[in-house]
Write an enzyme that holds these catalytic residues in place. Sequence first.
Site: not given
Length: 241
Positions: A158, A153, A58, A10, A8, A53
């Site tokens: 994750d 997140h 995160h 970010e 995963d 945003d």
Amino acid sequence: MSRQIFLDTETTGLSPESGDRIIEIGCVEMINRRLTGRHLHFYINPERPNHEDAVRIHGLTDEFLADKPVFAALVDEILDYCRDAEIIIHNAAFDIGFLNAELKRLNKGLFTDHVAGVIDSLIMAREMFPGKSNSLDALCRRLEVDNTHRTLHGALMDAELLAEVYINMTRGQDALLIDAGSGAEGGEGGGLAVEAMDFSQFNLPVVGPTPEEEEAFVAHLEGIDKASEKKTLWKSLNLVL
């Protein structure tokens, strides 16, 4: 040996084409359906500001990332870790798009050039649970994977949740090795092999509804039809007689 990596990322935003960059990568290793505990996790200086945003999702601020290594300093370790493994990603197109953009800047080819293949667990989930929400949080709830500690997140968190979700989604397709806690990493033993069961050997009875149950069911459907102002499709498609 079957080696799989749950991955995963970010990012600073949603578009690698517009210059958004990876700021965190988390990977979890599974060999022969046993999680090994050998993770890979980096925070990365994206060399550009985050979108507001994205930070709300995160929580990784520009100040936090300022002293972290850049992707170029980490790329060889990331590729070596993932090399020749099957990579499992939730909504793979997003993460692969960012990884390819980072590798392109460094003339490293495509991410898929370095791995055995990519499985998109979101596509798997949509096939298993059509018409339902198949976000990672939704799958955790549906498959009883504890995600109560997930407030923001995070790539490694994750990836760990995805590993548990994937094991539950694929349980029974292969033999599952359940780690009984052998102690030292890479130690022998401690695994219990559970073979997939062939349900075709059973003759399962089909029990129909009672007249009262059938009447209550039809009344419930009529109530739904009325509440939707006759917009239901089952009658026109002859799905309910």
